[in-house]
Every structure is written in C-alpha cells, then in structure tokens.
Design an enzyme around this catalytic site. Structure first.
Site, short mmCIF file in Angstrom:
data_model
loop_
_atom_site.label_atom_id
_atom_site.label_comp_id
_atom_site.label_asym_id
_atom_site.label_seq_id
_atom_site.Cartn_x
_atom_site.Cartn_y
_atom_site.Cartn_z
N SER A 68 0.80 -1.22 0.00
CA SER A 68 0.00 0.00 0.00
C SER A 68 0.84 1.27 0.00
O SER A 68 0.40 2.31 -0.51
CB SER A 68 -0.94 0.01 1.20
OG SER A 68 -0.23 -0.19 2.40
N ASP A 231 -5.82 6.98 9.21
CA ASP A 231 -5.83 5.69 9.88
C ASP A 231 -4.64 5.50 10.80
O ASP A 231 -4.53 4.49 11.49
CB ASP A 231 -5.92 4.54 8.87
CG ASP A 231 -4.65 4.40 8.03
OD1 ASP A 231 -3.79 5.31 8.06
OD2 ASP A 231 -4.53 3.37 7.32
N HIS A 234 -0.91 4.42 7.44
CA HIS A 234 -0.33 4.74 6.14
C HIS A 234 0.15 6.20 6.10
O HIS A 234 -0.38 7.03 6.82
CB HIS A 234 -1.35 4.51 5.02
CG HIS A 234 -1.74 3.07 4.87
ND1 HIS A 234 -2.80 2.51 5.56
CD2 HIS A 234 -1.19 2.08 4.14
CE1 HIS A 234 -2.89 1.23 5.23
NE2 HIS A 234 -1.93 0.95 4.38
#
Length: 271
Positions: A68, A231, A234
C-alpha cells in the site's frame, strides 16, 4: 521431594498458561489492528499513472511494486502518491519525461511481487523499478527467509529485463501509534530485522537499497500528525512527499545521474 515436584509442576503450568495467554493477547491485538488499519482509506489507492513532466521528452519508464505504501494509499490527491511524487522529482532532476506505472497492490506481501510483474504488459520494459514491501509480511508473521526469497526473485526478474532496481526497506513499525503495546514493540523489532535482511539481499543481487527507517523514520516519529493519514498507519500526502524525496537520490544514482548518495542509501560493492 514429592511436594517440591508438585510445586515445580504447578509453577511450570502457570508459566505455560501465562505464555499461552500472552500469545492469545498478541494474536487478539494483531487481529484487532488489522480490522481497523486502512479501513477509513478504502482498499485501493488513487490512480496516478501517467507521463509526468511530459514536455521534457526522452521518457524514463518508472515502475512501482509492492504494498500500500508503494501504491500510495493515504494520499489525498493522485499527484500526492509515492509514485507521482517520485516521478515528478525524477523528471525535474533529469529534465526528462517520466511515465509512471504502478503495479503495487494494497495489502500485498512480498510473495505477491512476482504476480505483480506477471501482470505487466508483455511489451513493457521499465528503466527503473522501486520496490517497497514488508509491512504486511510483519503483521502476518511471514518468516523473514521467505520474505527475502520472494524479494530476491522479483529483483532478479527485473534485472533480467535490463531494469535497475531500488529497494525501499521495510519501515520501522514501532512508529505506528495505531498498534497497541506490546504488539507495537514486537512489530518494530520484526520490521527492523526484515529491513536488514532486505538490504542485504538487495545489495547481494546488485540492486540499491534505501533504509526507510533511517531516512524518513525520524520524521514519522517526531511529526506523526502530519506524516500519517487518518488511519494512523499509512503515510499522508506529506508523508509520501518526504518518502519520495528520501528515495530519489538512489533512483538518480541507479540511472547514472548521481554518484554520491546520502546517509541511509546503500549501493552494492563494485566487482
């Protein structure tokens, strides 16, 4: 003697129960963290693939592989993803156009790297590939030897096609406030161990390695509000900006546009 044996047995049973409880607690924490991390951001990063600095011509083909972070999850605009930030800076420094191709997939472990390569068009030939992977290997407890083997296979496959490779090693997960203790400390230790092994393998194969823990880790530790997305796992757009700037020197060196690289950048030994 019998009483001593009974006491020892009871103590051993208590220790075993405590160990089992600790393992259950860590597993429960890990499951809870995986259930929350990334959910506010969705499952796909913003699409940023295009030719950046197009007016320069003489195009460089830039490939992003990995998880990611390589995909840019957490960026608020396409131009803020890791790939786009890196492509723009690479184009500015080389005065060449840079076409970005992002094959990285959110949630990927190192075992997915070859599949990401297999999904590329048969005619595609990248000039330079940047690989960032490892965080999911740590959280899913993939053995380091397996992670490194998968990474090495991907590096070799890229090199066989004539591509130079830069590996951004696994970030230090101890910076993640989203992970509760003691899971965060254990994840930090595991991530550092994996990063060291990734660096060793990259250099062994003739690729370059960038220690993300060294070059950007301090910023994520000291400025978490700006470096992390909502979050808290990330990178944010600002976090990707900092990471792209940190990786760029090794990309330039890999392509022959620089000789000296700063602290945290590692080149294979000549010969």
């Amino acid at each position: 003697m019998r009483r001593l044996l009974l006491v020892a047995a009871a103590a051993g049973g208590a220790l075993a129960a405590a160990a089992a409880g600790a393992r259950w607690g860590l597993a429960h924490q890990a499951a809870a963290a995986r259930a929350v991390i990334g959910k506010p951001l969705g499952e796909e990063a913003l699409a940023a693939d295009r030719t950046w600095r197009k007016k320069h011509g003489d195009r460089i083909e830039l490939l992003l592989l990995g998880d990611s972070i390589a995909a840019g999850l957490g960026a608020t605009k396409p131009k803020h993803t890791l790939g786009a930030q890196l492509a723009r800076r690479l184009g500015r420094r080389t005065e060449r156009a840079v076409r970005l191709h992002t094959a990285a997939v959110v949630g990927s472990e190192s075992s997915a790297l070859l599949a990401q390569l297999a999904g590329l068009p048969a005619s595609y030939r990248p000039d330079v590939a940047v690989l960032v992977v490892g965080g999911n290997d740590v959280t899913h407890r993939v053995p380091v030897a397996d992670s490194v083997r998968y990474l090495g296979e991907a590096v070799e496959a890229l090199q066989e096609s004539g591509c130079v490779v830069v590996v951004g090693t696994c970030p230090d997960l101890s910076a993640l406030a989203a992970l509760p203790q003691p899971l965060r400390s254990l994840a930090g230790t595991s991530s550092r161990r994996l990063a060291t092994a990734q660096q060793r393998e990259a250099l062994r194969l003739g690729a370059r390695a960038v220690s993300l823990s060294d070059v950007v880790g301090p910023f994520f530790l000291s400025q978490p509000d700006s470096m992390f997305a909502v979050d808290r796992f990330h990178p944010s757009s600002e976090g990707y900006k900092r990471t792209a700037k940190a990786i760029l020197p090794s990309v330039l060196a890999a392509l022959g546009y620089a000789e000296d690289v700063p602290f945290g950048h590692h080149a294979p030994r000549a010969g």
